[in-house]
Write an enzyme that holds these catalytic residues in place. Sequence first.
Site, PDB file in Angstrom:
ATOM      1  N   TYR A 178       0.826  -1.208   0.000  1.00  0.00           N
ATOM      2  CA  TYR A 178       0.000   0.000   0.000  1.00  0.00           C
ATOM      3  C   TYR A 178       0.865   1.264   0.000  1.00  0.00           C
ATOM      4  O   TYR A 178       0.531   2.272   0.604  1.00  0.00           O
ATOM      5  CB  TYR A 178      -0.955   0.014   1.201  1.00  0.00           C
ATOM      6  CG  TYR A 178      -2.214  -0.792   0.967  1.00  0.00           C
ATOM      7  CD1 TYR A 178      -3.430  -0.183   0.733  1.00  0.00           C
ATOM      8  CD2 TYR A 178      -2.168  -2.187   0.956  1.00  0.00           C
ATOM      9  CE1 TYR A 178      -4.577  -0.930   0.512  1.00  0.00           C
ATOM     10  CE2 TYR A 178      -3.299  -2.944   0.724  1.00  0.00           C
ATOM     11  CZ  TYR A 178      -4.500  -2.304   0.511  1.00  0.00           C
ATOM     12  OH  TYR A 178      -5.629  -3.041   0.274  1.00  0.00           O
ATOM     13  N   HIS A 293      -6.047 -11.257  -7.834  1.00  0.00           N
ATOM     14  CA  HIS A 293      -6.410 -10.194  -6.892  1.00  0.00           C
ATOM     15  C   HIS A 293      -7.898  -9.858  -6.908  1.00  0.00           C
ATOM     16  O   HIS A 293      -8.566  -9.919  -5.872  1.00  0.00           O
ATOM     17  CB  HIS A 293      -5.606  -8.927  -7.168  1.00  0.00           C
ATOM     18  CG  HIS A 293      -5.833  -7.860  -6.132  1.00  0.00           C
ATOM     19  ND1 HIS A 293      -5.498  -8.036  -4.800  1.00  0.00           N
ATOM     20  CD2 HIS A 293      -6.377  -6.613  -6.215  1.00  0.00           C
ATOM     21  CE1 HIS A 293      -5.823  -6.950  -4.112  1.00  0.00           C
ATOM     22  NE2 HIS A 293      -6.365  -6.079  -4.946  1.00  0.00           N
ATOM     23  N   HIS A 303     -16.276  -2.999  -4.606  1.00  0.00           N
ATOM     24  CA  HIS A 303     -15.616  -3.379  -5.863  1.00  0.00           C
ATOM     25  C   HIS A 303     -16.525  -4.195  -6.780  1.00  0.00           C
ATOM     26  O   HIS A 303     -16.091  -5.191  -7.377  1.00  0.00           O
ATOM     27  CB  HIS A 303     -14.328  -4.147  -5.561  1.00  0.00           C
ATOM     28  CG  HIS A 303     -13.298  -3.337  -4.833  1.00  0.00           C
ATOM     29  ND1 HIS A 303     -12.769  -2.165  -5.335  1.00  0.00           N
ATOM     30  CD2 HIS A 303     -12.726  -3.522  -3.607  1.00  0.00           C
ATOM     31  CE1 HIS A 303     -11.902  -1.674  -4.457  1.00  0.00           C
ATOM     32  NE2 HIS A 303     -11.872  -2.463  -3.418  1.00  0.00           N
ATOM     33  N   VAL A 333     -11.334  -7.186  -2.039  1.00  0.00           N
ATOM     34  CA  VAL A 333     -12.429  -6.858  -1.127  1.00  0.00           C
ATOM     35  C   VAL A 333     -11.944  -7.097   0.293  1.00  0.00           C
ATOM     36  O   VAL A 333     -11.499  -8.194   0.628  1.00  0.00           O
ATOM     37  CB  VAL A 333     -13.671  -7.715  -1.423  1.00  0.00           C
ATOM     38  CG1 VAL A 333     -14.768  -7.439  -0.396  1.00  0.00           C
ATOM     39  CG2 VAL A 333     -14.174  -7.439  -2.824  1.00  0.00           C
TER      40      VAL A 333
END
Length: 428
Positions: A178, A293, A303, A333
Amino acid sequence: MAVRTCVILLALVVVIVPLIGPGVAYERPPARKMYVVPADDNKDPNHPEQVHISLVGADKMRISWLTKDDTPAEVRYGTEKGQLGSSAAGTTRSYKYTIYKSGTIHDVIIGLLTAGTVYYYRCGSSGPEFSFKTPPSQFPLRIAVAGDFGQTEWTKSTLEHISKSNYDLLLLAGDLSYADRYQPLWDSFGRLVEPLASRRPWMTAIGNHEVEKLVFIHTEKFTSYNSRWHMPFEESGSTSNLYYSFEVAAGVHVVVLGSYTDFGSDSKQYKWLEADLGKVDRKRTPWLLVVLHAPWYNTNTAHRGESESDDMRDSMEELLYKARVDAVFAGHVHAYERFDRIYKGKKDKCGPVYITIGDGGNREGLATEYDEPKPNISVFREASFGHGQLNVVNGQRMKWTWHRNDDDQSVAADSVTLNSLATEPDCN
């Protein structure tokens, strides 16, 4: 002054771009605070850091690490502590991202190695002696599965739980650091996971947070990920680090797909996948797993309707079904969900079990809203942080357990025993 302006502009991009991207239709509760691991400026510039390992074929291991200075890529190793009689040399590289320049990234492949054996090793000419254990050559095989780690106190807690699970390798379904374009967070992530990633092989997939493309500023995608996390794509006949496959324990074939690269029927990834699945001999390899992913099935409101999920499923689902893939693991998610065996949106005893495990500890919080009533294809779902453990018992049976991170306690909250589709008469 110019450098300061660039930093401010980059910070604005990092903050603003995620706000206008997918996933703003639901509200997430706050996660725990960031857990950043700073560099130790008192260490020698040649000191290895961010050490992690990954499988390369049946009997080799890739050792990766960073140093501040440009030093040779060499690893000494052996099966006795302090007795490092073997050595191997590799390559070095670095990369730039706007005003950031990485340290020297080292990449060394060692082997031939013996399965189920502890090896001791040293990276470069200085630094500590590390150790790892190679996966077994036969069952049982224990696999840790996680997704969307990030760097928060939740992440730290999840890593502590995984470290106690006696796993043989880890599958990470994308969204590692991230960093979101702020490159020092890649360095922090490497330091955070080193205690685990230096001891067991970590096999990773790309997520949306690995893309890191900046219009007009940095137009290349996946620069940081590809530079730091080199997976064995060459050995599996792939032309891209974004998708690859490997075998482990002489009976488990793992396919890692790239949700954020081309996946249409005329794409290189599709053609590679078709060829890779066609090579798997299910009599010799009873288990077939897929990691990606963006989930192909999802009853969470997060999503929804994204091309990387829906269009990729429409393109590739039939390939997985015909190959009798046993299970598909996804992230993205920020919650946990386990589906029944599915094909074309319906229960099918010869389809894969789909599992969403995007709950590793990310900074964005959990996705708490689900479709109601629960569709019958969804077996178990919960918006909690955690990780999964896959115990491949033998060529016929494996047990999946999801461990909820319950106030820093690892609690087994969902489990299922699966039979290999290669052994099911009705599916062959």
